[in-house]
Motif scaffolding. Sequence first.
Motif, short mmCIF file in Angstrom:
data_model
loop_
_atom_site.label_atom_id
_atom_site.label_comp_id
_atom_site.label_asym_id
_atom_site.label_seq_id
_atom_site.Cartn_x
_atom_site.Cartn_y
_atom_site.Cartn_z
N ASN A 1 11.64 -56.99 27.10
CA ASN A 1 10.53 -56.08 27.36
C ASN A 1 10.96 -54.70 26.93
N VAL B 1 14.25 -50.75 24.61
CA VAL B 1 14.00 -52.16 24.92
C VAL B 1 15.09 -52.68 25.85
N LEU C 1 6.82 -53.88 19.56
CA LEU C 1 7.66 -54.54 20.57
C LEU C 1 7.56 -56.06 20.45
N THR C 2 6.36 -56.57 20.19
CA THR C 2 6.19 -58.01 20.02
C THR C 2 6.98 -58.49 18.82
N GLU D 1 9.57 -50.23 26.31
CA GLU D 1 8.61 -49.14 26.35
C GLU D 1 8.61 -48.50 24.98
N GLU E 1 10.76 -58.38 19.53
CA GLU E 1 11.20 -59.54 20.31
C GLU E 1 11.41 -60.75 19.40
N GLN F 1 15.05 -62.91 28.31
CA GLN F 1 14.00 -61.97 28.70
C GLN F 1 13.99 -60.83 27.70
N ASP G 1 2.92 -51.62 21.09
CA ASP G 1 2.93 -52.97 21.63
C ASP G 1 3.19 -53.99 20.52
#
Length: 143
Positions: free
Chosen positions: A63, A69, A41-42, A65, A45, A61, A38
Motif C-alpha cells: 500500500n 510505499v 501505486l497499482t 500514499e 505493486e 502486502q 492511485d
Amino acid sequence: MPPRWNPNPDVRTGRHVVYHLHVHLVLVTKYRRKGMTDAMLTRCEEIMREVCTDFEAELKQFNGEDDHVHLQVHYPPKVQLSKLVNSLNGVSARLLRKEYDARVRRYLRGGHFWSGSYFAGSCGGAPLTVVRQYVENQKRPVG
C-alpha cells in the motif's frame, strides 16, 4: 504418515534450512515529492510483485500514499535485503518513469524517482521479549 503438527504455510523449507522471514519495507520518493497517483501505486505493486518473484520472495502486502510505499515481503535467507531493495527501486523507477513520463517529469523531476534511503524492519514471529525468555529458559547441560 500424517505430520505430527499442522504445518504453517508461512514456514518454508529449503535443502538445509527452515525459515520464516518477513520484512516491512518503506520506500519514499526523492525529497518526499507527492507525485504518485492511485494508478501509479497499482502499477508499482504489480512491478514490485514481479521483482519479488524473481528473488523467490513473496510480496504479502502493499500500500502507499502519494510520496511513499509500504511492503511486507516474505523472503528466503539467501536474499540480501539491500539487493532486493535496490532491485525494487531500480526496476519500479525505470518502468514508472517510462509509463508515466509526463507526471514523473512534473512532480518527481531530477535524476531519481526514489530516495536512496529506506526503512527495513523485521516483522512476524514472536515479540522480542518472548524470544529472549525462550532462549534464557533453555535447559543448558551442567558440568
